[in-house]
Scaffold this motif. Structure first.
Motif, PDB file in Angstrom:
ATOM      1  N   GLU A 146      -9.319  -1.364  26.778  1.00 51.86           N
ATOM      2  CA  GLU A 146      -8.655  -1.349  25.478  1.00 51.86           C
ATOM      3  C   GLU A 146      -9.595  -1.846  24.389  1.00 51.86           C
ATOM      4  N   VAL A 147      -9.722  -1.065  23.341  1.00 44.45           N
ATOM      5  CA  VAL A 147     -10.511  -1.450  22.164  1.00 44.45           C
ATOM      6  C   VAL A 147      -9.529  -1.539  21.012  1.00 44.45           C
ATOM      7  N   ILE A 148      -9.289  -2.765  20.524  1.00 41.55           N
ATOM      8  CA  ILE A 148      -8.257  -3.004  19.520  1.00 41.55           C
ATOM      9  C   ILE A 148      -8.845  -3.794  18.363  1.00 41.55           C
ATOM     10  N   GLU A 149      -8.563  -3.322  17.148  1.00 43.76           N
ATOM     11  CA  GLU A 149      -8.908  -4.057  15.932  1.00 43.76           C
ATOM     12  C   GLU A 149      -7.594  -4.469  15.276  1.00 43.76           C
ATOM     13  N   VAL A 150      -7.510  -5.746  14.838  1.00 47.58           N
ATOM     14  CA  VAL A 150      -6.285  -6.294  14.267  1.00 47.58           C
ATOM     15  C   VAL A 150      -6.415  -6.365  12.748  1.00 47.58           C
ATOM     16  N   PHE A 151      -5.358  -5.929  12.043  1.00 48.78           N
ATOM     17  CA  PHE A 151      -5.315  -5.978  10.580  1.00 48.78           C
ATOM     18  C   PHE A 151      -4.097  -6.786  10.148  1.00 48.78           C
ATOM     19  N   ARG A 152      -4.312  -7.703   9.201  1.00 45.68           N
ATOM     20  CA  ARG A 152      -3.202  -8.463   8.611  1.00 45.68           C
ATOM     21  C   ARG A 152      -3.071  -8.036   7.157  1.00 45.68           C
ATOM     22  N   VAL A 153      -1.880  -7.582   6.798  1.00 46.76           N
ATOM     23  CA  VAL A 153      -1.637  -7.027   5.473  1.00 46.76           C
ATOM     24  C   VAL A 153      -0.430  -7.750   4.870  1.00 46.76           C
ATOM     25  N   PRO A 154      -0.522  -8.214   3.610  1.00 47.37           N
ATOM     26  CA  PRO A 154       0.655  -8.826   2.987  1.00 47.37           C
ATOM     27  C   PRO A 154       1.838  -7.858   3.033  1.00 47.37           C
ATOM     28  N   LEU A 155       3.014  -8.379   3.340  1.00 51.16           N
ATOM     29  CA  LEU A 155       4.207  -7.548   3.516  1.00 51.16           C
ATOM     30  C   LEU A 155       4.450  -6.624   2.327  1.00 51.16           C
ATOM     31  N   GLY A 156       4.255  -7.115   1.113  1.00 53.94           N
ATOM     32  CA  GLY A 156       4.482  -6.308  -0.081  1.00 53.94           C
ATOM     33  C   GLY A 156       3.510  -5.154  -0.247  1.00 53.94           C
ATOM     34  N   GLU A 157       2.381  -5.199   0.437  1.00 58.43           N
ATOM     35  CA  GLU A 157       1.372  -4.140   0.359  1.00 58.43           C
ATOM     36  C   GLU A 157       1.355  -3.246   1.599  1.00 58.43           C
ATOM     37  N   ALA A 158       2.190  -3.563   2.581  1.00 59.96           N
ATOM     38  CA  ALA A 158       2.103  -2.918   3.899  1.00 59.96           C
ATOM     39  C   ALA A 158       2.382  -1.420   3.855  1.00 59.96           C
ATOM     40  N   TRP A 159       3.398  -0.975   3.098  1.00 54.23           N
ATOM     41  CA  TRP A 159       3.731   0.459   3.079  1.00 54.23           C
ATOM     42  C   TRP A 159       2.569   1.264   2.489  1.00 54.23           C
ATOM     43  N   GLY A 160       2.027   0.799   1.375  1.00 48.02           N
ATOM     44  CA  GLY A 160       0.898   1.490   0.749  1.00 48.02           C
ATOM     45  C   GLY A 160      -0.329   1.487   1.637  1.00 48.02           C
ATOM     46  N   TRP A 161      -0.591   0.358   2.296  1.00 45.32           N
ATOM     47  CA  TRP A 161      -1.735   0.255   3.206  1.00 45.32           C
ATOM     48  C   TRP A 161      -1.591   1.265   4.344  1.00 45.32           C
ATOM     49  N   LEU A 162      -0.390   1.323   4.915  1.00 47.01           N
ATOM     50  CA  LEU A 162      -0.147   2.231   6.041  1.00 47.01           C
ATOM     51  C   LEU A 162      -0.245   3.686   5.602  1.00 47.01           C
ATOM     52  N   ALA A 163       0.290   4.004   4.429  1.00 52.26           N
ATOM     53  CA  ALA A 163       0.200   5.380   3.909  1.00 52.26           C
ATOM     54  C   ALA A 163      -1.258   5.777   3.690  1.00 52.26           C
ATOM     55  N   ALA A 164      -2.078   4.841   3.199  1.00 54.18           N
ATOM     56  CA  ALA A 164      -3.509   5.127   2.999  1.00 54.18           C
ATOM     57  C   ALA A 164      -4.195   5.373   4.339  1.00 54.18           C
ATOM     58  N   ARG A 165      -3.830   4.618   5.372  1.00 55.57           N
ATOM     59  CA  ARG A 165      -4.413   4.833   6.706  1.00 55.57           C
ATOM     60  C   ARG A 165      -3.986   6.186   7.249  1.00 55.57           C
ATOM     61  N   ALA A 166      -2.751   6.602   6.991  1.00 56.40           N
ATOM     62  CA  ALA A 166      -2.276   7.904   7.462  1.00 56.40           C
ATOM     63  C   ALA A 166      -3.058   9.035   6.800  1.00 56.40           C
ATOM     64  N   ALA A 167      -3.425   8.856   5.538  1.00 55.68           N
ATOM     65  CA  ALA A 167      -4.207   9.884   4.830  1.00 55.68           C
ATOM     66  C   ALA A 167      -5.617   9.991   5.396  1.00 55.68           C
ATOM     67  N   GLU A 168      -6.108   8.899   6.002  1.00 56.65           N
ATOM     68  CA  GLU A 168      -7.468   8.867   6.566  1.00 56.65           C
ATOM     69  C   GLU A 168      -7.516   9.289   8.025  1.00 56.65           C
ATOM     70  N   GLY A 169      -6.427   9.151   8.736  1.00 58.60           N
ATOM     71  CA  GLY A 169      -6.461   9.405  10.176  1.00 58.60           C
ATOM     72  C   GLY A 169      -5.075   9.416  10.767  1.00 58.60           C
ATOM     73  N   LEU A 170      -4.928   8.877  11.947  1.00 57.35           N
ATOM     74  CA  LEU A 170      -3.669   8.926  12.679  1.00 57.35           C
ATOM     75  C   LEU A 170      -2.921   7.603  12.611  1.00 57.35           C
ATOM     76  N   VAL A 171      -1.615   7.680  12.364  1.00 60.16           N
ATOM     77  CA  VAL A 171      -0.719   6.528  12.427  1.00 60.16           C
ATOM     78  C   VAL A 171       0.422   6.916  13.364  1.00 60.16           C
ATOM     79  N   ASP A 172       0.716   6.056  14.317  1.00 65.07           N
ATOM     80  CA  ASP A 172       1.816   6.293  15.240  1.00 65.07           C
ATOM     81  C   ASP A 172       3.134   6.249  14.462  1.00 65.07           C
ATOM     82  N   PRO A 173       4.040   7.221  14.655  1.00 61.05           N
ATOM     83  CA  PRO A 173       5.255   7.286  13.837  1.00 61.05           C
ATOM     84  C   PRO A 173       6.184   6.088  13.978  1.00 61.05           C
ATOM     85  N   LYS A 174       6.222   5.446  15.147  1.00 60.16           N
ATOM     86  CA  LYS A 174       7.114   4.284  15.283  1.00 60.16           C
ATOM     87  C   LYS A 174       6.667   3.153  14.371  1.00 60.16           C
TER      88      LYS A 174
END
Length: 190
Positions: A146-174
């Motif tokens: 397993e190769v895992i990188e951990v990211f901590r994102v302020p709750l208020g910025e989490a949706w935007g951060w996740l949407a930006a990651r989805a635009a760059e690559g793959l995000v698991d739907p759950k």
């Protein structure tokens, strides 16, 4: 609204038995007689769990985990198999420590989801891990590969951060589903 009745299964015909997965043809009865569906069943597990860690400091924790079938990292939440004889929250605590180095004050159930309804009978139980703190005793003791990188994102910025990651690559739907539940976000992202 009433829930549709399930299809009566007639028999399972094994196609291939692997170490972790079983491939089979499930024969069922429906309008017009017997029909068959090829599917996958996971072996040797008592279930599957996932949790969105939220730290005591108000951060959401995401993982970028290398996924061999995709040949690249996928952004996701902590998840894993429930070992035989293990409870759901026990498995969540173990996975949270192994994958993110955290312990949680409590787990709150969100919902059960199918992972791929047309491919497998697999159901994943999702939770929010609340009050997470660094666990000094936690060591990555999961799969050696397993190769895992951990990211901590302020709750208020989490949706935007996740949407930006989805635009760059793959995000698991759950990951979107559980974060949306926490934030009260609807299907439009608002």
């Amino acid at each position: 609204m009433s829930r549709p009745a399930g299809l009566p299964s007639v028999r399972d015909e094994p196609l291939h038995d692997g170490r972790h997965l079983r491939f089979l043809r499930r024969v069922y009865r429906a309008e017009g007689g017997e029909h068959a569906w090829e599917m996958v069943v996971r072996r040797g597990t008592a279930g599957i769990v996932a949790c969105l860690p939220v730290t005591a400091a108000g951060e959401v924790v995401f993982l970028a985990q290398q996924r061999v079938p995709h040949g690249r990292p996928v952004i996701e939440i902590v998840a894993g198999l429930v070992e035989p004889g293990e409870g759901m929250e026990e498995a969540l605590a173990r996975e949270l420590a192994e994958e993110a180095g955290l312990s949680a004050a409590r787990f709150r159930k969100v919902a059960d989801f199918t992972t791929s309804a047309g491919l497998t009978d697999e159901i994943i139980a999702t939770y929010v891990a609340e009050g997470c703190v660094d666990d000094p005793d936690a060591r990555h003791s999961g799969e050696a590969a397993e190769v895992i990188e951990v990211f901590r994102v302020p709750l208020g910025e989490a949706w935007g951060w996740l949407a930006a990651r989805a635009a760059e690559g793959l995000v698991d739907p759950k990951t979107f589903a559980v974060l949306g539940h926490v934030l009260g976000v609807g299907a439009t992202g608002r």
